[in-house]
Design a protein around this motif. Sequence first.
Motif, PDB file in Angstrom:
ATOM      1  N   UNK A 143       0.804  -1.216   0.000  1.00  0.00           N
ATOM      2  CA  UNK A 143       0.000   0.000   0.000  1.00  0.00           C
ATOM      3  C   UNK A 143       0.839   1.268   0.000  1.00  0.00           C
ATOM      4  N   UNK A 144       1.870   1.287   0.834  1.00  0.00           N
ATOM      5  CA  UNK A 144       2.740   2.472   0.916  1.00  0.00           C
ATOM      6  C   UNK A 144       3.462   2.696  -0.406  1.00  0.00           C
ATOM      7  N   UNK A 145       4.029   1.630  -0.970  1.00  0.00           N
ATOM      8  CA  UNK A 145       4.755   1.797  -2.238  1.00  0.00           C
ATOM      9  C   UNK A 145       3.796   2.152  -3.374  1.00  0.00           C
ATOM     10  N   UNK A 146       2.629   1.552  -3.391  1.00  0.00           N
ATOM     11  CA  UNK A 146       1.655   1.875  -4.428  1.00  0.00           C
ATOM     12  C   UNK A 146       1.143   3.298  -4.320  1.00  0.00           C
ATOM     13  N   UNK A 147       0.903   3.725  -3.103  1.00  0.00           N
ATOM     14  CA  UNK A 147       0.398   5.075  -2.833  1.00  0.00           C
ATOM     15  C   UNK A 147       1.453   6.124  -3.164  1.00  0.00           C
ATOM     16  N   UNK A 148       2.681   5.914  -2.681  1.00  0.00           N
ATOM     17  CA  UNK A 148       3.733   6.920  -2.870  1.00  0.00           C
ATOM     18  C   UNK A 148       4.261   6.971  -4.298  1.00  0.00           C
ATOM     19  N   UNK A 149       4.239   5.842  -4.982  1.00  0.00           N
ATOM     20  CA  UNK A 149       4.789   5.794  -6.347  1.00  0.00           C
ATOM     21  C   UNK A 149       3.701   5.830  -7.417  1.00  0.00           C
ATOM     22  N   UNK A 150       2.465   6.047  -6.973  1.00  0.00           N
ATOM     23  CA  UNK A 150       1.324   6.158  -7.897  1.00  0.00           C
ATOM     24  C   UNK A 150       1.229   4.950  -8.836  1.00  0.00           C
ATOM     25  N   UNK A 151       1.338   3.758  -8.247  1.00  0.00           N
ATOM     26  CA  UNK A 151       1.274   2.531  -9.033  1.00  0.00           C
ATOM     27  C   UNK A 151      -0.172   2.165  -9.370  1.00  0.00           C
ATOM     28  N   UNK A 152      -0.314   1.215 -10.257  1.00  0.00           N
ATOM     29  CA  UNK A 152      -1.624   0.687 -10.619  1.00  0.00           C
ATOM     30  C   UNK A 152      -2.038  -0.366  -9.595  1.00  0.00           C
ATOM     31  N   UNK A 208      -3.372  -3.335  -9.364  1.00  0.00           N
ATOM     32  CA  UNK A 208      -3.650  -4.422 -10.302  1.00  0.00           C
ATOM     33  C   UNK A 208      -4.283  -5.630  -9.604  1.00  0.00           C
ATOM     34  N   UNK A 209      -4.460  -6.719 -10.349  1.00  0.00           N
ATOM     35  CA  UNK A 209      -5.078  -7.929  -9.794  1.00  0.00           C
ATOM     36  C   UNK A 209      -4.254  -8.519  -8.655  1.00  0.00           C
ATOM     37  N   UNK A 210      -2.943  -8.393  -8.748  1.00  0.00           N
ATOM     38  CA  UNK A 210      -2.071  -8.903  -7.691  1.00  0.00           C
ATOM     39  C   UNK A 210      -2.279  -8.132  -6.389  1.00  0.00           C
ATOM     40  N   UNK A 211      -2.342  -6.813  -6.471  1.00  0.00           N
ATOM     41  CA  UNK A 211      -2.583  -5.983  -5.289  1.00  0.00           C
ATOM     42  C   UNK A 211      -3.959  -6.274  -4.704  1.00  0.00           C
ATOM     43  N   UNK A 212      -4.934  -6.461  -5.577  1.00  0.00           N
ATOM     44  CA  UNK A 212      -6.283  -6.768  -5.113  1.00  0.00           C
ATOM     45  C   UNK A 212      -6.330  -8.131  -4.438  1.00  0.00           C
ATOM     46  N   UNK A 213      -5.584  -9.091  -4.975  1.00  0.00           N
ATOM     47  CA  UNK A 213      -5.518 -10.416  -4.361  1.00  0.00           C
ATOM     48  C   UNK A 213      -4.889 -10.335  -2.965  1.00  0.00           C
ATOM     49  N   UNK A 214      -3.821  -9.579  -2.831  1.00  0.00           N
ATOM     50  CA  UNK A 214      -3.142  -9.418  -1.532  1.00  0.00           C
ATOM     51  C   UNK A 214      -4.092  -8.760  -0.537  1.00  0.00           C
ATOM     52  N   UNK A 215      -4.815  -7.732  -0.955  1.00  0.00           N
ATOM     53  CA  UNK A 215      -5.799  -7.068  -0.106  1.00  0.00           C
ATOM     54  C   UNK A 215      -6.828  -8.079   0.406  1.00  0.00           C
ATOM     55  N   UNK A 216      -7.372  -8.834  -0.514  1.00  0.00           N
ATOM     56  CA  UNK A 216      -8.409  -9.814  -0.168  1.00  0.00           C
ATOM     57  C   UNK A 216      -7.841 -10.963   0.679  1.00  0.00           C
ATOM     58  N   UNK A 217      -6.674 -11.459   0.328  1.00  0.00           N
ATOM     59  CA  UNK A 217      -6.062 -12.569   1.066  1.00  0.00           C
ATOM     60  C   UNK A 217      -5.743 -12.162   2.501  1.00  0.00           C
ATOM     61  N   UNK A 218      -5.263 -10.949   2.680  1.00  0.00           N
ATOM     62  CA  UNK A 218      -4.958 -10.458   4.027  1.00  0.00           C
ATOM     63  C   UNK A 218      -6.215 -10.409   4.880  1.00  0.00           C
ATOM     64  N   UNK A 219      -7.289  -9.903   4.330  1.00  0.00           N
ATOM     65  CA  UNK A 219      -8.554  -9.856   5.066  1.00  0.00           C
ATOM     66  C   UNK A 219      -9.055 -11.265   5.385  1.00  0.00           C
ATOM     67  N   UNK A 241     -10.033   5.560  -7.773  1.00  0.00           N
ATOM     68  CA  UNK A 241      -8.653   5.681  -8.256  1.00  0.00           C
ATOM     69  C   UNK A 241      -7.736   4.667  -7.560  1.00  0.00           C
ATOM     70  N   UNK A 242      -6.710   4.281  -8.284  1.00  0.00           N
ATOM     71  CA  UNK A 242      -5.728   3.350  -7.736  1.00  0.00           C
ATOM     72  C   UNK A 242      -5.036   3.938  -6.513  1.00  0.00           C
ATOM     73  N   UNK A 243      -4.708   5.222  -6.578  1.00  0.00           N
ATOM     74  CA  UNK A 243      -4.031   5.883  -5.466  1.00  0.00           C
ATOM     75  C   UNK A 243      -4.901   5.860  -4.200  1.00  0.00           C
ATOM     76  N   UNK A 244      -6.193   6.097  -4.357  1.00  0.00           N
ATOM     77  CA  UNK A 244      -7.116   6.063  -3.222  1.00  0.00           C
ATOM     78  C   UNK A 244      -7.249   4.637  -2.660  1.00  0.00           C
TER      79      UNK A 244
END
Length: 156
Positions: free
Chosen positions: A27-36, A38-49, A115-118
């Motif tokens: 989250x920090x790297x995606x937020x600070x570097x304005x990354x997309x 993507x499906x991988x980030x969404x999977x990590x979000x869901x898997x963590x929960x 938005x991805x950043x949000x």
Amino acid sequence: MYPILLTVHSVFRWVVLVSLCYSIYLGITGWSRKKTFNKSADFIRHATATIAHIQLMIGYILYFNSPIVAYFRAHFKEAIRQFDFLFFGLIHILLMTIAIVFITIGSAVAKRKESDNEKFKTMTIWFSLALLLILLAIPWPFSPLANRPYFRAFHE
């Protein structure tokens, strides 16, 4: 059954912590570097929960079968004066439940952001708040609140 679940709960906390820390890092790297986001980030979000929810369910089963909690409920006026009973009878479960609620809110709100950043920002903030509560509520070996070993070995 109780000793097995206690061991699983003890070991699984590390899975929760690793997944939560990785999600926050992502989250920090995606937020600070304005990354997309993507499906991988969404999977990590869901898997963590999901991992956090599994741990909470194991914790609830332990809570309602714990001899410490049974004593706490049966002898509330006496037990509330002994911090070990108070910690496991009330503080631990309350803080962990709130932490998982934070993870759930963060996951659900991040999923729905435009938005991805949000998405990264929301996930980072809510998951970080949850991590703080979890770190406070874990009975670390060095904790002045209540302490247990890093790993509980299975003993019957």
